[in-house]
Design a protein around this motif. Structure first.
Motif, PDB file in Angstrom:
ATOM      1  N   ASP B   2       0.871  -1.226  -0.078  1.00  0.00           N
ATOM      2  CA  ASP B   2      -0.031  -0.152   0.166  1.00  0.00           C
ATOM      3  C   ASP B   2       1.014   1.308  -0.095  1.00  0.00           C
ATOM      4  OD1 ASP B   2      -3.334   0.120   1.458  1.00  0.00           O
ATOM      5  OD2 ASP B   2      -2.322   1.380  -0.185  1.00  0.00           O
ATOM      6  N   ARG B   3       0.251   2.358  -0.427  1.00  0.00           N
ATOM      7  CA  ARG B   3       0.921   3.493  -0.430  1.00  0.00           C
ATOM      8  C   ARG B   3       1.021   4.288   1.017  1.00  0.00           C
ATOM      9  NH1 ARG B   3      -0.312   5.974  -5.236  1.00  0.00           N
ATOM     10  NH2 ARG B   3       0.760   7.693  -5.309  1.00  0.00           N
ATOM     11  N   LEU B   4       1.426   5.310   1.287  1.00  0.00           N
ATOM     12  CA  LEU B   4       1.537   5.855   2.583  1.00  0.00           C
ATOM     13  C   LEU B   4       0.248   6.450   3.206  1.00  0.00           C
ATOM     14  CD1 LEU B   4       3.160   8.771   1.472  1.00  0.00           C
ATOM     15  CD2 LEU B   4       4.769   7.548   2.726  1.00  0.00           C
ATOM     16  N   LEU B   6      -2.265   8.597   5.539  1.00  0.00           N
ATOM     17  CA  LEU B   6      -2.110  10.047   6.642  1.00  0.00           C
ATOM     18  C   LEU B   6      -1.893   9.447   8.089  1.00  0.00           C
ATOM     19  CD1 LEU B   6      -4.597  12.917   6.054  1.00  0.00           C
ATOM     20  CD2 LEU B   6      -2.145  13.043   5.647  1.00  0.00           C
ATOM     21  N   LEU B   9       1.512   9.237   8.839  1.00  0.00           N
ATOM     22  CA  LEU B   9       2.185  10.835   8.779  1.00  0.00           C
ATOM     23  C   LEU B   9       2.146  11.251  10.281  1.00  0.00           C
ATOM     24  CD1 LEU B   9       1.964  12.402   5.619  1.00  0.00           C
ATOM     25  CD2 LEU B   9       3.543  10.381   6.310  1.00  0.00           C
ATOM     26  N   ARG B  10       0.626  11.262  10.767  1.00  0.00           N
ATOM     27  CA  ARG B  10       0.195  11.883  12.040  1.00  0.00           C
ATOM     28  C   ARG B  10       1.132  10.926  13.223  1.00  0.00           C
ATOM     29  NH1 ARG B  10      -5.107  11.739  10.426  1.00  0.00           N
ATOM     30  NH2 ARG B  10      -5.664  13.756   9.303  1.00  0.00           N
ATOM     31  N   SER B  45       7.312   1.577   3.233  1.00  0.00           N
ATOM     32  CA  SER B  45       6.698   2.312   1.947  1.00  0.00           C
ATOM     33  C   SER B  45       7.621   3.424   1.666  1.00  0.00           C
ATOM     34  CB  SER B  45       5.416   2.732   2.417  1.00  0.00           C
ATOM     35  OG  SER B  45       5.103   3.764   3.167  1.00  0.00           O
ATOM     36  N   LEU B  46       8.347   4.036   2.550  1.00  0.00           N
ATOM     37  CA  LEU B  46       9.290   5.158   1.793  1.00  0.00           C
ATOM     38  C   LEU B  46      10.527   4.490   1.450  1.00  0.00           C
ATOM     39  CD1 LEU B  46       8.869   8.320   4.494  1.00  0.00           C
ATOM     40  CD2 LEU B  46       8.311   7.869   2.139  1.00  0.00           C
ATOM     41  N   ILE B  71       6.741  16.455   6.372  1.00  0.00           N
ATOM     42  CA  ILE B  71       5.383  15.981   6.610  1.00  0.00           C
ATOM     43  C   ILE B  71       4.574  16.895   7.499  1.00  0.00           C
ATOM     44  CG2 ILE B  71       4.555  14.063   8.484  1.00  0.00           C
ATOM     45  CD1 ILE B  71       6.642  12.301   7.232  1.00  0.00           C
ATOM     46  N   ILE B  74       2.455  18.982   5.205  1.00  0.00           N
ATOM     47  CA  ILE B  74       1.411  18.191   4.901  1.00  0.00           C
ATOM     48  C   ILE B  74       0.215  18.008   5.676  1.00  0.00           C
ATOM     49  CG2 ILE B  74       0.693  15.855   3.934  1.00  0.00           C
ATOM     50  CD1 ILE B  74       3.522  15.208   2.790  1.00  0.00           C
ATOM     51  N   ALA B  77      -1.514  21.370   5.662  1.00  0.00           N
ATOM     52  CA  ALA B  77      -2.163  21.661   4.613  1.00  0.00           C
ATOM     53  C   ALA B  77      -3.650  20.767   4.887  1.00  0.00           C
ATOM     54  CB  ALA B  77      -1.441  20.995   3.400  1.00  0.00           C
ATOM     55  N   ILE B  78      -3.510  19.718   5.345  1.00  0.00           N
ATOM     56  CA  ILE B  78      -4.793  18.917   5.745  1.00  0.00           C
ATOM     57  C   ILE B  78      -5.705  19.719   6.673  1.00  0.00           C
ATOM     58  CG2 ILE B  78      -5.613  16.735   6.768  1.00  0.00           C
ATOM     59  CD1 ILE B  78      -4.572  15.959   4.384  1.00  0.00           C
ATOM     60  N   ASP B  79      -5.061  19.991   7.718  1.00  0.00           N
ATOM     61  CA  ASP B  79      -5.879  21.090   8.538  1.00  0.00           C
ATOM     62  C   ASP B  79      -6.711  22.251   7.877  1.00  0.00           C
ATOM     63  OD1 ASP B  79      -5.516  19.310  10.599  1.00  0.00           O
ATOM     64  OD2 ASP B  79      -3.802  20.353  11.763  1.00  0.00           O
ATOM     65  N   LEU B  81      -7.391  22.490   4.894  1.00  0.00           N
ATOM     66  CA  LEU B  81      -8.452  21.908   4.163  1.00  0.00           C
ATOM     67  C   LEU B  81      -9.740  21.863   4.911  1.00  0.00           C
ATOM     68  CD1 LEU B  81      -9.490  21.086   1.423  1.00  0.00           C
ATOM     69  CD2 LEU B  81      -8.954  18.556   2.133  1.00  0.00           C
TER      70      LEU B  81
END
Lengths: 301, 301
Positions: B2-4, B6, B9-10, B45-46, B71, B74, B77-79, B81
């Motif tokens: 799977d990809r990374l 969120l 990252l959190r 995954s990285l 990170i 990112i 940016a989510i926050d 949004l």
DNA sequence: TAATTATGTTAAGAAAATCTGATGGATCGT
DNA sequence: ACGATCCATCAGATTTTCTTAACATAATTA
């Protein structure tokens, strides 16, 4: 009651591109209901509608159109992170805090930094110059990433690799040019100029002469090889320097530099790092590069 | 494979802050193994290590330190949004493509845009001026988001709300100031100046006079109320204008403006949008605002 | 106007990801 | 050497996500 997920953003981005659930789902390699659900989830967790379902057509709402830019930017940032990682996989990247002992740093660093710029262009090398004990301490404390010093280092937490061996050279004033090369035992009774306590090179020199490290000869101790050579030039005694220091320290001074008789004293220079550090493989490559750098500087010097 | 995510990252961000798996897990409200696993996943995954486990200490690797900035950006940016969505929940935000018919736009738009700047400060209103049929078509085609026009609109796909009713006023040259107010039947036989075919206001005026929409009287048809008034001022006939046009069109001209006798002709102005548009609630609020804007401009006018 | 096609939603069960709690090994301080 | 701390691993439970199938609605066609 979960927060948004990247998956949802990816699906939405695809949907915004195709404006068609079926085709977007296909592009995401999932079934169409799965995409529908995730979009619904996303809308719910944002608390606002992104898509306007209008009969057969699918459109973005005003907010959806606004969000798609932000979302694509986020996805791009993720991709960038990914490629950053991929680029960093093989190479050392970023800050590399490298320690060196004072009897290596001035001679090795210029050649090293030059070659590093070629082989590890994205690496910022920060030099830390200190004596062995200090470097080991800082290494274990995470203050530096690796160190170049005389081996062996006896520490279970640290790994090491040899970079080169080099002999010690005898340095004395020109007036002594015709005196015979002294044997270690002879040297022991001569006025031998040494570095301060703490420098491994001091211990190595004393060891060659068969003197214990704690013999209290502090009178003429110096902070640098440069000073030792100047003192020798002034006729205040004889000293030893490592081969790599020869050019820089003796050129243009009133000393003669000679090899000692076999078995010549020598030191082994290597690089060390924490075993726990997952970059071990890259550190080995770095050490190889250092080795090449020393060969080049020897050839040209 | 799977990809990374969120989530990863959190968790990593928390770990980078605390440098302690247990405390980071606590901050994320999960168990420590869960965090460990996600970090491991992320590293896999990285394809590169982010964390250096060194005995009891937990540190970032050089790449980890580099990644934490990206990170966190990112996550921010989510926050953003998220808060953008939250801010947009109540209000209309972004581009709002609003249609208006030509017999409303010039009179309503100035007041509307002023009040909209107060009530919907983050809304960019794009005005589209066209006749009713065109606006309905563009609305259904998704070219515009809503439109203000004369009601009723008979269309199953569209929803509407009334904004105001206004009467039509009789406009004739000053020379006719003392003539009696004509009844509809009288008007029918007078030289009545009208807008082009296609303008609903034309149909409304004709309807008041009891004339069918298709009666072929094209001779004096005009493109704007402004022209009609000037023609009336020049004594070429009489005309009707909606109340909201009075100030702008008749001030400083040689016409007299009078109410007709009861039952006065009137039109109902409202806003319409696609039923399917999920912003319906906000459109209602926007329509309310428009209503207030018209009251203000009437009071001050 | 009724059948057909296109499109998206809902629902139920299967598959996958994630979490928890228990366990184990390593390190550090005493 | 002993206990405490800390992270990794494991097995099973839980939650999320996916797929297939059935349904609903709108546009198209016969």
């Amino acid at each position: 009651m979960d927060r948004l997920s990247l998956r949802q953003l990816r699906y939405f981005s695809a949907l915004a591109r195709f404006l068609h659930f079926g085709r977007a789902a296909e592009a995401c390699a999932i079934s169409q209901p799965a995409l529908s659900m995730q979009i619904k989830e996303l809308e719910q967790s944002l608390g606002i509608n992104l898509i306007e379902r209008f009969g057969r057509q699918t459109r973005l709402t005003a907010f959806g159109e606004r969000a798609v830019g932000a979302i694509d930017a986020i996805l791009k940032a993720i991709d960038d992170l990914d490629s950053l990682a991929r680029a960093a996989q093989g190479n050392l990247v970023g800050r590399f805090r490298l320690g060196m002992i004072p009897t290596i740093a001035p001679y090795l660093f210029p050649a090293l930094i030059e070659k590093a710029h070629e082989d590890f262009p994205r690496l910022d090398i920060l030099l830390r110059e200190a004596v062995t004990a200090k470097l080991v301490e800082e290494l274990e404390g995470g203050k530096i990433d690796a160190a170049i010093m005389a081996l062996p280092i006896d520490d279970d937490l640290l790994a090491s690799v040899t970079i080169l061996r080099e002999t010690f050279l005898l340095v004395r004033s020109k007036s002594q040019a015709n005196a015979p090369i002294p044997a270690p035992e002879t040297l022991k009774n001569m006025p031998l100029l040494l570095l301060d306590d703490g420098h491994c090179f001091r211990a190595q020199a004393l060891s060659y002469c068969g003197i214990g490290a704690n013999a209290g000869r502090h009178a003429f101790d110096a902070q640098s090889l440069s000073t030792l050579v100047r003192m020798a030039a002034a006729g205040q005694g004889v000293t030893l320097i490592p081969e790599m220091a020869r050019d820089l320290e003796t050129r243009g001074t009133d000393v003669i530099v000679q090899y000692l008789n076999d078995p010549q004293p020598e030191r082994v220079i290597g690089m060390i790092w924490r075993k726990a550090n997952p970059m071990a493989g890259q550190y080995l490559r770095f050490a190889e590069m250092v080795q090449k750098a020393t060969m080049i500087s020897r050839t040209s010097g």
